[in-house]
Design an enzyme around this catalytic site. Structure first.
Site, PDB file in Angstrom:
ATOM      1  CD  GLU A 200     -22.776 -12.112 -51.369  1.00  0.00           C
ATOM      2  OE1 GLU A 200     -21.332 -11.888 -52.247  1.00  0.00           O
ATOM      3  OE2 GLU A 200     -22.216 -11.235 -50.380  1.00  0.00           O
TER       4      GLU A 200
ATOM      5  CD  GLU B  62     -19.886 -15.100 -47.657  1.00  0.00           C
ATOM      6  OE1 GLU B  62     -18.743 -14.169 -47.885  1.00  0.00           O
ATOM      7  OE2 GLU B  62     -20.357 -15.380 -48.321  1.00  0.00           O
TER       8      GLU B  62
HETATM    9  C1  BG6 Z   1     -19.158 -13.269 -50.674  1.00  0.00           C
HETATM   10  C2  BG6 Z   1     -19.254 -12.101 -49.929  1.00  0.00           C
HETATM   11  O1  BG6 Z   1     -17.706 -14.368 -49.478  1.00  0.00           O
HETATM   12  O2  BG6 Z   1     -17.931 -13.604 -51.235  1.00  0.00           O
HETATM   13  C3  BG6 Z   1     -18.318 -10.573 -50.587  1.00  0.00           C
HETATM   14  O3  BG6 Z   1     -20.307 -12.157 -48.587  1.00  0.00           O
HETATM   15  C4  BG6 Z   1     -17.702 -11.371 -51.459  1.00  0.00           C
HETATM   16  O4  BG6 Z   1     -18.254  -9.704 -49.313  1.00  0.00           O
HETATM   17  C5  BG6 Z   1     -18.175 -11.888 -52.516  1.00  0.00           C
HETATM   18  O5  BG6 Z   1     -17.210  -9.916 -52.493  1.00  0.00           O
HETATM   19  C6  BG6 Z   1     -17.565 -12.513 -53.126  1.00  0.00           C
HETATM   20  O6  BG6 Z   1     -15.997 -12.684 -53.294  1.00  0.00           O
HETATM   21  P1  BG6 Z   1     -14.453 -12.027 -53.808  1.00  0.00           P
HETATM   22  O7  BG6 Z   1     -13.273 -12.099 -52.669  1.00  0.00           O
HETATM   23  O8  BG6 Z   1     -14.234 -12.554 -54.838  1.00  0.00           O
HETATM   24  O9  BG6 Z   1     -14.740 -10.428 -53.324  1.00  0.00           O
END
Ligand code: BG6
Length: 479
Positions: free
Chosen positions: A378, A175
């Site tokens: 993701e 990111e």
């Molecule tokens: C993304 C990141 O922004 O979102 C991850 O690359 C992160 O590291 C994921 O865990 C989900 O966000 P969160 O805050 O729910 O863990």
């Protein structure tokens, strides 16, 4: 069959949120090791010293460090084709400037990759997932200092060379576009501040804003140099960028709202992707800098490096869309982190608005813009899971979330998008990056660990495990 035969179904994690073993076998501290636990209401804090009686979730996380064999066996059972993970830079170079790499750290990742290959799972490795060695943050104020570029390249050379026969797919920075926002300052760029401050501190001086964009520039240069280096070490490497993807909508048809949404799309999404895919700063970024009197410290030769080091594919995370409104922005003095609520969408318990159609729209935009293969690295639903009376987790809400997003992907592929794969975020429960909670669970595999540090780390399959397994088995034919 809409999903191509070799579609890369998989799961994703990051070392600082999953691995644990924070000070074992020679690993150095990394920035997240200094960030305390929090909740949705209570922000995480950064402390320059590791304080006694304070909970730092990354220290043990989900303890993949000691559970990787059983985790990978479960991934094999799931039928995963690819596993996205990060190498923790401070496990290889504990201070970021050590003369020699930490042999035990090197050996650990060899074992992980060997284990993955046993089950025919390809690793997809993020080289830096919010994991700057803490010593570099202290000494150089993170990426603001160009010397960190060389530290990164030394690390890159080591891991590219060491794992060149085991890893073919790499992502440089997780990111990377988050560095364009105030909330990326500590997490993404390792800019330390005084200590004791909250993790997403919105207050920034003019100088700090200049530093932040300079730090981001340094990451762009480091990424481009790493791409060139990687290809010279193994021409078969596929090296991608990784962008926090968010579809931004205007709140109304007021052209002022549309212009605001356009600026958000440009400066939040496209800016970093344009640099890494097209190899140059886009015109709108230059004009944004002028308008906001932002001075990025660049050096001669940087433009050529960016041109040379363009990526092979575009990857992104996608959880939610956002809505921006000029009216709402006025009320918050321009410091909105998430925009305003979308009345057409439901949000998760953590307030993230669920928008599978936004994913299809985003896939079109991205593929139309760049025309190179795209990968979703993701996506998932972070929510609390309760055990039912039979002791199991029946997470039909997660199944529903996945199904909707898979349908959106399927449609985008049918419409012609070259989507090469999908790694579901937090395939095994892990620590939330924003809140530091375990309670905000993403996995199809449960980990017995809570937010007070209790639990024995044993793993259990949720209902979504069987669902995802079936999806992979049928290559997305039966959703
Ligand atoms: C993304 C990141 O922004 O979102 C991850 O690359 C992160 O590291 C994921 O865990 C989900 O966000 P969160 O805050 O729910 O863990």
């Amino acid at each position: 069959m809409p999903f191509p035969k070799n579609f890369l179904w998989g799961g994703a994690t990051a070392a600082n949120q999953f691995e644990g073993g924070w000070n074992e076998d020679g690993k150095g501290e990394s920035v997240p090791d200094h960030i305390t636990g929090g909740t949705r209401e209570m922000p995480r804090h950064f402390t320059r010293n590791i304080e006694p009686n304070t909970y730092y979730p990354s220290h043990m996380a989900s303890d993949f460090y000691h559970h990787y064999k059983e985790d990978i066996a479960l991934y094999g059972e799931l039928g995963m084709k690819v596993f996205r993970m990060s190498i923790n830079w401070a496990r290889i170079y504990p201070t970021g400037e050590d003369e020699h790499p930490n042999e035990k750290g090197i050996a650990f990742y060899h074992s992980v990759f060997q284990e993955l290959h046993k089950y025919h799972i390809e690793p997809l490795v993020t080289m830096s997932h919010y994991e700057l060695p803490f010593a570099l943050s202290e000494k150089y104020n993170g990426w603001t200092d160009r010397r960190v570029i060389d530290c990164f390249l030394k690390y890159a050379k080591t891991i590219f060379t060491e794992y060149k026969d085991e890893v073919k797919c790499w992502l440089t920075f997780n990111e990377i576009n988050i560095g364009a926002k105030f909330y990326g300052r500590l997490m993404s760029l390792g800019m330390r501040g005084k200590g004791g401050q909250i993790m997403f501190d919105p207050h920034e001086t003019k100088e700090e804003i200049n530093d932040r964009f300079t730090a981001l520039h340094n990451q762009f240069v480091a990424s481009a140099k790493a791409v060139v280096l990687g290809h010279s070490i193994n021409p078969d490497f596929k090296i991608g960028c990784m962008i926090a993807g968010m579809q931004v909508y205007p709140y109304s048809c007021n052209p002022a709202d549309a212009a605001l949404a356009q600026e958000a799309m440009e400066m939040t999404n496209w800016f970093a992707g344009d640099v890494q895919v097209r190899g140059a700063y886009p015109f709108y970024a230059q004009s944004y800098f002028k308008k906001h009197d932002i001075h990025v410290r660049m050096e001669e030769g940087d433009a050529e490096i960016l041109k040379k080091g363009t990526v092979d594919f575009y990857s992104f995370s996608y959880y939610q869309s956002a809505v921006v409104s000029t009216e709402a922005l006025k009320k918050t003095n321009g410091n909105m982190m998430r925009g305003v609520r979308n009345p057409y969408l439901k949000a998760s318990a953590w307030g993230w608005e669920i928008d599978p159609e936004g994913l299809r729209i985003y896939l079109h935009e991205v593929y139309g813009r760049y025309g190179i293969p795209v990968m979703i690295v993701e996506n998932g639903l972070g929510t609390a899971d309760e055990k039912s009376s039979d002791g199991k987790i029946h997470d039909d809400y997660r199944i529903d979330y996945l199904r909707q997003h898979f349908k959106a992907m399927k449609q985008a592929i049918e419409e012609g998008v070259d989507l090469m794969g999908y790694t579901m975020w937090g395939i095994t429960d892990l620590v939330s990056a924003s809140t530091g909670e375990m309670k905000k669970r993403y996995g199809v595999i449960y980990v017995d660990r809570d937010d007070e540090g209790h639990g024995d780390f044993h793993r259990e399959k949720k209902d979504s495990f069987d669902y995802y397994k079936h999806v992979i088995e049928t290559n997305g034919e039966d959703l």
